[in-house]
Design an enzyme around this catalytic site. Structure first.
Site, PDB file in Angstrom:
ATOM      1  CE1 TYR A 126      -1.707  -7.194   3.538  1.00  0.00           C
ATOM      2  CE2 TYR A 126      -2.958  -6.265   2.130  1.00  0.00           C
ATOM      3  CZ  TYR A 126      -2.851  -6.601   2.855  1.00  0.00           C
ATOM      4  OH  TYR A 126      -4.112  -5.852   3.441  1.00  0.00           O
ATOM      5  NE  ARG A 161      -7.001 -10.084   5.081  1.00  0.00           N
ATOM      6  CZ  ARG A 161      -7.906  -9.169   4.190  1.00  0.00           C
ATOM      7  NH1 ARG A 161      -8.728  -7.868   4.245  1.00  0.00           N
ATOM      8  NH2 ARG A 161      -8.889  -9.651   3.787  1.00  0.00           N
ATOM      9  CG  HIS A 209      -9.381  -2.758   1.702  1.00  0.00           C
ATOM     10  ND1 HIS A 209      -9.896  -2.776   2.948  1.00  0.00           N
ATOM     11  CD2 HIS A 209      -8.060  -3.140   1.679  1.00  0.00           C
ATOM     12  CE1 HIS A 209      -8.679  -3.748   3.551  1.00  0.00           C
ATOM     13  NE2 HIS A 209      -7.686  -3.811   2.884  1.00  0.00           N
ATOM     14  CE1 TYR A 226      -4.080  -1.784   0.755  1.00  0.00           C
ATOM     15  CE2 TYR A 226      -2.807  -3.002   2.236  1.00  0.00           C
ATOM     16  CZ  TYR A 226      -3.958  -2.873   1.553  1.00  0.00           C
ATOM     17  OH  TYR A 226      -4.837  -3.723   1.755  1.00  0.00           O
ATOM     18  CG  HIS A 256      -7.509  -7.725   0.436  1.00  0.00           C
ATOM     19  ND1 HIS A 256      -6.398  -8.406   0.408  1.00  0.00           N
ATOM     20  CD2 HIS A 256      -7.917  -6.484   0.799  1.00  0.00           C
ATOM     21  CE1 HIS A 256      -5.669  -7.441   1.731  1.00  0.00           C
ATOM     22  NE2 HIS A 256      -6.370  -6.354   1.686  1.00  0.00           N
TER      23      HIS A 256
HETATM   24 FE   LIG Z   1      -5.874  -4.917   3.176  1.00  0.00          FE
END
Ligand SMILES: [Fe+3]
Lengths: 197, 224
Positions: free
Chosen positions: B138, B148, B153, B99, B151
Site C-alpha cells: 500500500y 510499504r 504485523h 486494513y 508485510h
Molecule cells: Fe502495515
C-alpha cells in the site's frame, strides 16, 4: 556482559519493527485502563490508595502522538509485583494484577490504578512501555514527586539530576496525577535500555 | 560514566519516525532496577481455534478474496529453546492493501469477508500457525510515492517476552526502499518468510517464519 557477535552460537534475534498506524484496537483485550477492577461485579477491591493519572504522549513538535500502544506495569500497594515467583507471597493482592494495555487514538490517556508501594529499595514507580508508528519499543519508569525514597532510587540516581523531574508524575489534586511523555526533542523523556544490549 | 545505551535510528521516509524517535541515547538500566522492567501479562486469553484462520470472518463463512496462505513457524529463544504458550497476534491488510482499521483512510477496496486480525498461542514445541490472505502493498507516503512492501504485523507476548515485528516477502520490489528494512540492514533476512509448497488444498503456499526472541530490542529480560 556483551560478547562479540562472532564468537556466539546464539541464534540471531528476529528484528523488532514498528507498530504501524493500524494496530487493531480489538486486540487490546485488557483495554480498561482501570487496574482497580480485575473482575467486574465483585465487591472486593485492591488494597491501597486509588489514584487517577491523566497523561499524554507528545512528539518532537509538541503535538499529541496518535495511535500509540501503551503498557503499564506496577507493584501493588505493598510493593509486590504479580510475577510467577510471587504467586504465593502473603502480600500479593488477589484483586490487583498491575498490568494494563491500551491503545490511545489521540495521544491522551487516563489510567486508574492503586498507588504502588515501594518494592525493596526502589521508590514507587510505574513501568511504561511505549509502542508507536515510526519507532520500535521504548520503555521508561515513572515516579511520584515528593516521595522521599526518590532520593535513593537506583534508577533515578543512574541518570543526570536534571533529567529526573521528567519522570515525575505530578500531583494535581486529591488522588489526581498528571504526566507528559515527550518522545523526542526538548524536554525529551529519558528512556531506558537493557543492561545486556 | 558509561551508562548510555543505544542511539535509536530514524527510519528515512517513515511518516512519523523523525517526529517520534528519541534524540538522546537510551540510558542503561542499573542492575538494581532490572527485574522491575519485566512485566507479566496475566493469562486470561480465551482464544477460539477459528481465530487463527484469518481467511474467513468466522468458521463456515465464505473465504476472503486473494491468495490464501499459511504462516507458520517456531517461537524460540536465542538458544533455540521453544517459547510455549505465548500469545501471538497477527494483523495484515487485505489483498488490495487495505486494513479494516477505522483509521485507514486510503480508500482502497474493502473485502466484506476479511477482518485481517488473528491470534493464537504457541504450542508445547513453540510452534504456531495462521492462515491468512497474502496482503497487498500500500501507498504509505502519497506525497513521495513510497509504498510499504507486502508485510504481516505480529505481536508476541507471554511471560516477560514482548515483541512487535513484521514478516516480509522475498522479492517484493518495495522492500529495498522501506525505511524499516533500511534500518535492519543485512539482518532484514530474518524478517522474510521462507516460502514452501503446501500440499493442502486451497492454499497458494506457506511461509515459514521462525521468531527468535532475544538480542537488543525484542525482549527486555528472559527470566529462565
Ligand atoms: Fe502495515
Amino acid at each position: 556482559m556483551a560478547q562479540p557477535e562472532t564468537k556466539s552460537n546464539l541464534l540471531t534475534a528476529t528484528n523488532e519493527d514498528t507498530l504501524g498506524p493500524y494496530y487493531p484496537i480489538s486486540l487490546c483485550d485488557n483495554d480498561s485502563m482501570d487496574l482497580t477492577v480485575i473482575r467486574s461485579g465483585i465487591i472486593h477491591k485492591p488494597v491501597g490508595e486509588k489514584i487517577t493519572i491523566t497523561g499524554c504522549v507528545k512528539d518532537i513538535n509538541g503535538q499529541l502522538a496518535n495511535g500509540c500502544l501503551l503498557e503499564f506495569w506496577q507493584a501493588n500497594a505493598n510493593g509486590i509485583y504479580r510475577t510467577p515467583d510471587n504467586e504465593t507471597h502473603e502480600l500479593l493482592d488477589p484483586w490487583f494484577n498491575g498490568y494494563a494495555r491500551h491503545r490511545t487514538k489521540d495521544g491522551n490517556f487516563t489510567l486508574t490504578t492503586i498507588k504502588p508501594g515501594a518494592c525493596g529499595e526502589r521508590a514507587p514507580n510505574i513501568t511504561l512501555t511505549l509502542f508507536s508508528d515510526g519507532i520500535m519499543r521504548v520503555v521508561t519508569q515513572l515516579f511520584f514527586e515528593d516521595e522521599p525514597s526518590n532520593e535513593t532510587d537506583a534508577l533515578l540516581l543512574s541518570i543526570p539530576e536534571e533529567l529526573r523531574e521528567r519522570l515525575m508524575i505530578k500531583k494535581t489534586g486529591s488522588g489526581d496525577y498528571n504526566i507528559e511523555i515527550i518522545m523526542a526533542g526538548d524536554n525529551e523523556t529519558p528512556f531506558f535500555d537493557d543492561l545486556l544490549s | 560514566m558509561s551508562n548510555m545505551g543505544r542511539q535509536i535510528e530514524i527510519g528515512p521516509t517513515d511518516n512519523t519516525s523523525n517526529e517520534r524517535t528519541p534524540r538522546s541515547r537510551l540510558h542503561l538500566i542499573p542492575e538494581a532496577a532490572r527485574a522491575s522492567f519485566a512485566p507479566y501479562a496475566p493469562y486470561n486469553y480465551g482464544i477460539a481455534p477459528s481465530e487463527s484462520d484469518m481467511t474467513r470472518i468466522a468458521a463456515g463463512r465464505p473465504r476472503a478474496q486473494g491468495d490464501p496462505i499459511k504462516v507458520t513457524g517456531k517461537l524460540m529463544d536465542q538458544f533455540g529453546r521453544p517459547i510455549r504458550n505465548s500469545l501471538i497476534e497477527m494483523w495484515n491488510a487485505n489483498k488490495h492493501g487495505r486494513y479494516t482499521h477505522i483509521e485507514d483512510h486510503s480508500g482502497l477496496p474493502l473485502d466484506p469477508n476479511f477482518l485481517g486480525i488473528g491470534r493464537t498461542l504457541s504450542d508445547d514445541e513453540g510452534n504456531y500457525e495462521f492462515w491468512t490472505i497474502r496482503p497487498g502493498e500500500y501507498l504509505a507516503r502519497p506525497d513521495i510515492g513510497r509504498y510499504r512492501p507486502k508485510h504481516i504485523h505480529m505481536s508476541i507476548r507471554g511471560g516477560s517476552s514482548r515483541m512487535i515485528t513484521q514478516m516480509y516477502f522475498a522479492g517484493d520490489p518495495h522492500n529495498d526502499t522501506d525505511p524499516m528494512r533500511i534500518l535492519m540492514g543485512d539482518n532484514f533476512d530474518k524478517n522474510i518468510g521462507q516460502e514452501f509448497a503446501t500440499p493442502d488444498e486451497g492454499f497458494d503456499c506457506g511461509y515459514k517464519f521462525d521468531i527468535v526472541i532475544g538480542g537488543k530490542n525484542p525482549t527486555f529480560f528472559e527470566t529462565t
